[in-house]
Structures are given as structure tokens and as C-alpha cells.
Design a protein around this motif. Structure first.
Motif, PDB file in Angstrom:
ATOM      1  N   CYS A  65       1.067  -0.963   0.099  1.00 28.55           N
ATOM      2  CA  CYS A  65      -0.136   0.325  -0.008  1.00 28.55           C
ATOM      3  C   CYS A  65       1.074   1.392  -0.120  1.00 28.55           C
ATOM      4  O   CYS A  65       0.173   2.209  -0.850  1.00 28.55           O
ATOM      5  N   ALA A 110      -5.206   0.246  14.245  1.00 28.16           N
ATOM      6  CA  ALA A 110      -5.742  -1.013  15.225  1.00 28.16           C
ATOM      7  C   ALA A 110      -6.099  -0.119  16.098  1.00 28.16           C
ATOM      8  O   ALA A 110      -6.631  -0.225  17.538  1.00 28.16           O
ATOM      9  N   ARG A 111      -4.859   0.861  16.427  1.00 24.95           N
ATOM     10  CA  ARG A 111      -4.577   1.481  18.131  1.00 24.95           C
ATOM     11  C   ARG A 111      -4.685   3.430  17.093  1.00 24.95           C
ATOM     12  O   ARG A 111      -4.135   3.558  16.721  1.00 24.95           O
ATOM     13  N   GLU A 115       1.442   1.662  14.991  1.00 28.81           N
ATOM     14  CA  GLU A 115       1.578   2.070  14.043  1.00 28.81           C
ATOM     15  C   GLU A 115       0.850   1.842  12.687  1.00 28.81           C
ATOM     16  O   GLU A 115      -0.388   1.337  13.017  1.00 28.81           O
ATOM     17  N   LEU A 117      -0.916   0.757   9.854  1.00 27.84           N
ATOM     18  CA  LEU A 117      -1.591  -0.709   8.890  1.00 27.84           C
ATOM     19  C   LEU A 117      -1.750  -0.489   7.357  1.00 27.84           C
ATOM     20  O   LEU A 117      -1.690  -1.517   6.888  1.00 27.84           O
ATOM     21  N   HIS A 118      -2.246   0.254   6.819  1.00 30.10           N
ATOM     22  CA  HIS A 118      -3.211   0.126   5.735  1.00 30.10           C
ATOM     23  C   HIS A 118      -2.750   1.575   5.348  1.00 30.10           C
ATOM     24  O   HIS A 118      -3.024   2.921   5.861  1.00 30.10           O
ATOM     25  N   TRP A 142      -4.006  -3.840  -1.200  1.00 27.67           N
ATOM     26  CA  TRP A 142      -4.475  -4.614  -0.204  1.00 27.67           C
ATOM     27  C   TRP A 142      -3.516  -5.472   0.555  1.00 27.67           C
ATOM     28  O   TRP A 142      -3.618  -7.025  -0.018  1.00 27.67           O
ATOM     29  N   GLY A 143      -2.344  -5.307   0.805  1.00 32.61           N
ATOM     30  CA  GLY A 143      -0.701  -5.726   1.266  1.00 32.61           C
ATOM     31  C   GLY A 143      -0.263  -6.112  -0.440  1.00 32.61           C
ATOM     32  O   GLY A 143       0.061  -5.637  -1.237  1.00 32.61           O
ATOM     33  N   PRO A 156     -10.553  -4.743   5.046  1.00 30.58           N
ATOM     34  CA  PRO A 156     -10.477  -5.546   5.996  1.00 30.58           C
ATOM     35  C   PRO A 156     -10.753  -5.640   7.370  1.00 30.58           C
ATOM     36  O   PRO A 156      -9.992  -4.573   7.339  1.00 30.58           O
ATOM     37  N   SER A 158      -8.858  -6.591   9.504  1.00 35.21           N
ATOM     38  CA  SER A 158      -7.376  -6.682  10.427  1.00 35.21           C
ATOM     39  C   SER A 158      -6.704  -5.140   9.940  1.00 35.21           C
ATOM     40  O   SER A 158      -5.453  -4.646  10.659  1.00 35.21           O
ATOM     41  N   TYR A 159      -6.533  -4.188   9.109  1.00 24.78           N
ATOM     42  CA  TYR A 159      -6.740  -2.946   9.135  1.00 24.78           C
ATOM     43  C   TYR A 159      -6.585  -1.852   9.684  1.00 24.78           C
ATOM     44  O   TYR A 159      -5.935  -1.103  10.324  1.00 24.78           O
TER      45      TYR A 159
END
Lengths: 172, 223
Positions: A65, A110-111, A115, A117-118, A142-143, A156, A158-159
Motif C-alpha cells: 500500500c 488498530a490503535r 503503527e 497498518l494501511h 491491499w498488502g 479488511p 485487520s486494517y
């Protein structure tokens, strides 16, 4: 691992492209092999199943990404570089969604203190009068599963759902 | 769930797609840690630690497969997953898997997981501890018969013998091949792998094979 460079992604890594930020600081990156066509077909099917309604733009796995945004799809940019690159390239945080415009960037975490993530680029911003809501469409890689056009929240799980917006626009 | 079914799931396109959603190592490692199939595999290994050898045998098998030079290794995701689970279950075998991944070609996540394992799990004198030879034989008479095909059995025996710290290595190979009812051609294949390494354990075998007998003589193995 024998034969692997210790300073992966640096200017000493033969697998890296010469890539620097606006102030000349090296951006860690590594070039990557393309995944087999059958794997990319599986990846597209998986992505469509996970997030119905997305549109496939491209199925390549030689960049991530961050590589789409900061290296014109030429290489994999290390995700740990993103905060610094955004700062070096003079991106500013946009706190009001109505100010978003195509070409701006969106990040996912995510937090709050976590970091990135996407990351993706804003393709369109539309006001939905009925809801008085802003509908944002994003283009992102996407990855190593391909490049997709999707709504802002249709990613997703997970991102992560914590999003921030950045722009480098001047003179507006 | 049998290991075969777990292998199928972990080596599937869907699993690879799930892992490859990650753009960086942090998310990739979280994905591996949270994956349901890997968690089930970890439970299997906790229940019967000897099954880790089967997983390691599968790693060795996948590493040996020729890869199309135009593309990334199609088993990259599975290799990274197996190394991850092995490292969590048995540090020594995790390190062996990580070293095996060093000979795998055109990988991405497998290399990153291997690097992380080797960096975070330094070698110790306890790394090569395995169960006694009789326990291993019992394992092959039981679990391995159900879980492994001929090729996987050969790989597992080779790895077990490789991890053996020395004496009676040939006897171990003989006992395991008998217990697992390995065919004579597969048995020869296992010994052939050691032959490629110029393993001194084979010297008495070579001599006595010509005469149709084998020797239980203890041979030191300098690993």
C-alpha cells in the motif's frame, strides 16, 4: 539468514530502489517478486468475499500500500517509514472530513497510538444529502493481494477502523 | 482435526490471501498469531509434541519443491506459518525450520519469519533434545502411520536422524524405517540424503549393504 543483507531496505541493499523523501532522506524499500497468477486469482476472490462491493483495479504483488502511494508501484516501502515520510513530505493532518478532496491520503490503524497498518488515496468525496454524510471512495493496494477501489470503511477488519486523513495541498 | 486437514487449510489460496493482506511484518505476524488454523495446529502440537516433527518434515518437503523462477514461491505463506508454529511449540525445531527456510527460494514472509525466529530464539544446549529412540519408534508405529504419506515419512525420519546428537544414528534410521514400514526405495532415499552430506554414519551401511547385512556399530556424528 546467510546471504541476506543486515540493513534491509537501506541504500546498501541491492534489492532497494533509490527512493528519498522531499528532504532527501532515504525511504527504506525492497523490490519483491510477483506472486503466481493463480495466487492472485485466489487473493481477488478472498478480497471480494471479505468486502463485497469492492472493484478490482489491478492484481500485482510487487508493491504494498505504501509503495503504491510513495513509490509509484515500483517497490515495497517499509510501513515503519510512513510517519516520517508523511512529515518529511509536508503532509498535514485533516481533521474535518468535509475538507477532504481527491488525492488526499487516508491511513488505517488498530490503535490510536499504533503503527499505520494501511494507507490509500482518496478517489472521490461525495456528500450524501439524505444522511448529510460524506461518502469517501478510496483506491488502495491491499498488502500483496491486489489494488482495489472501495468505500472508506469497506476494508479488511485487520486494517483497523481508526482512520486519519492527510493532505499536501498548497494554496487552497 | 488431523494434521492432513490442517496442512490443506494452511497451504490453501485462502490462507495465503489472508496473510498477504498485510503490507508489513507487524500485521503479518499478528495475522499468523491469530489465525484459527495455526492456533489449532499449535493445540495439536501441545497435545503431542512429537507431531512437531511431522510439521518440520512438511517444511523440508516444501522447501525441496522446484519453483517457477518468474514468480514468488507459491508455498511462501505456508512455510512462514509452519515456521511460526514450530517456533512457538519447540524452540529448537523452530530454529531448524528457520534454517531450512534459508534454502527456500523466492520467498517473502517465510524469510521474514525465519529471520525473526533466529533473532529472537538464540540457540541453546537444550535445542536438540528429542525423545528417546523407543518413544520415536512408538510414535511412527502409531501417529505417523495415519498422518504421513511415504514422502512425508521419509522426510520426518531424515529430520529425526539429523537432530540425533550422534551415537546409533544408523540404528535409529533402521528402527524408524521398520516401524513406519517405509518402502526400501524410500529408505534408500533417506540414506541418500545423508550421503549427499557425506555423513560418516553411512560408511558401515555402505560396506554391509553390499553383503546384504547392516551393522549396529556406533558411529560418532559431528553435526
Amino acid at each position: 539468514m546467510s546471504g541476506e543483507p543486515i540493513d534491509e531496505g537501506s541504500e546498501h541493499d541491492t534489492r532497494s530502489l533509490q527512493l528519498v523523501s522531499k528532504n532527501g532522506t532515504w525511504i527504506r524499500n525492497v523490490r519483491k517478486d510477483e506472486r503466481p497468477p493463480s495466487a492472485m486469482e485466489d487473493a481477488e476472490a478472498f478480497a471480494q468475499a471479505q468486502c463485497p462491493g469492492i472493484t478490482t483495479r489491478s492484481l500485482s504483488s510487487t508493491y504494498n500500500c505504501a509503495g503504491l502511494i510513495f513509490a509509484a508501484r515500483r517497490t515495497v516501502v517499509f510501513m515503519g517509514e510512513l510517519k516520517r515520510v508523511l512529515r518529511d513530505d509536508e503532509y498535514e493532518l485533516i481533521t474535518q472530513r468535509p475538507r477532504l478532496t481527491p488525492g488526499d491520503l487516508i491511513t488505517y490503524k488498530a490503535r490510536q497510538d499504533g503503527e499505520i497498518l494501511h494507507i490509500g488515496v482518496v478517489l472521490s468525496v461525495r456528500l450524501v444529502p439524505a444522511d448529510a454524510e460524506i461518502e469517501v471512495t478510496v483506491l488502495s493496494q491491499w498488502g500483496f493481494d491486489g489494488e482495489y477501489i472501495h468505500s472508506e470503511l469497506n476494508v479488511p477488519a485487520s486494517y483497523g477502523q481508526i482512520r486519519e486523513y492527510f493532505s499536501e495541498r498548497r494554496g487552497i | 482435526m488431523s494434521l492432513r486437514k490442517l496442512f490443506l487449510e494452511i497451504e490453501s489460496g485462502a490462507f495465503a490471501a489472508r496473510l498477504n493482506l498485510a503490507s508489513g511484518s507487524r500485521l503479518a505476524f499478528w495475522t499468523l498469531d491469530a489465525d484459527p488454523a495455526l492456533n489449532r495446529l499449535e493445540e495439536e502440537l501441545a497435545e503431542d509434541p512429537q507431531k512437531a516433527l511431522i510439521v518440520l518434515g512438511r517444511v523440508e518437503q516444501l522447501v525441496r519443491i522446484n519453483v517457477d523462477h518468474r514468480y514468488e514461491n507459491p508455498h511462501d505463506a505456508a512455510l512462514s506459518a509452519y515456521c511460526w508454529v514450530l517456533a512457538k511449540s519447540n524452540r529448537g525445531l523452530g530454529r531448524v525450520a528457520a534454517h531450512l527456510l534459508g534454502s527456500s527460494r523466492q520467498t517473502w514472509w517465510a524469510r521474514k519469519v525465519a529471520d525473526a525466529v533466529l533473532e529472537n530464539f538464540p540457540a541453546s544446549t537444550k535445542d536438540t533434545e528429542t525423545k528417546t529412540a523407543p518413544a520415536q519408534v512408538e510414535f511412527f508405529e502409531g501417529v505417523a502411520q495415519r498422518e504421513l504419506d511415504e514422502d512425508q515419512t521419509a522426510s520426518a525420519i531424515y529430520l529425526l536422524a539429523s537432530l540425533s546428537t550422534g551415537t546409533g544414528k544408523y540404528s535409529l534410521i533402521s528402527a524408524l524405517t521398520s516401524a513406519s514400514k517405509l518402502s526400501s526405495s524410500s529408505r534408500a532415499e533417506v540414506l541418500g540424503w545423508f550421503q549427499q552430506l557425506s555423513d560418516p554414519v553411512l560408511l558401515p551401511y555402505r560396506e554391509h549393504e553390499e553383503h546384504g547385512e547392516y551393522d549396529d556399530e556406533v558411529v560418532e556424528w559431528a553435526y
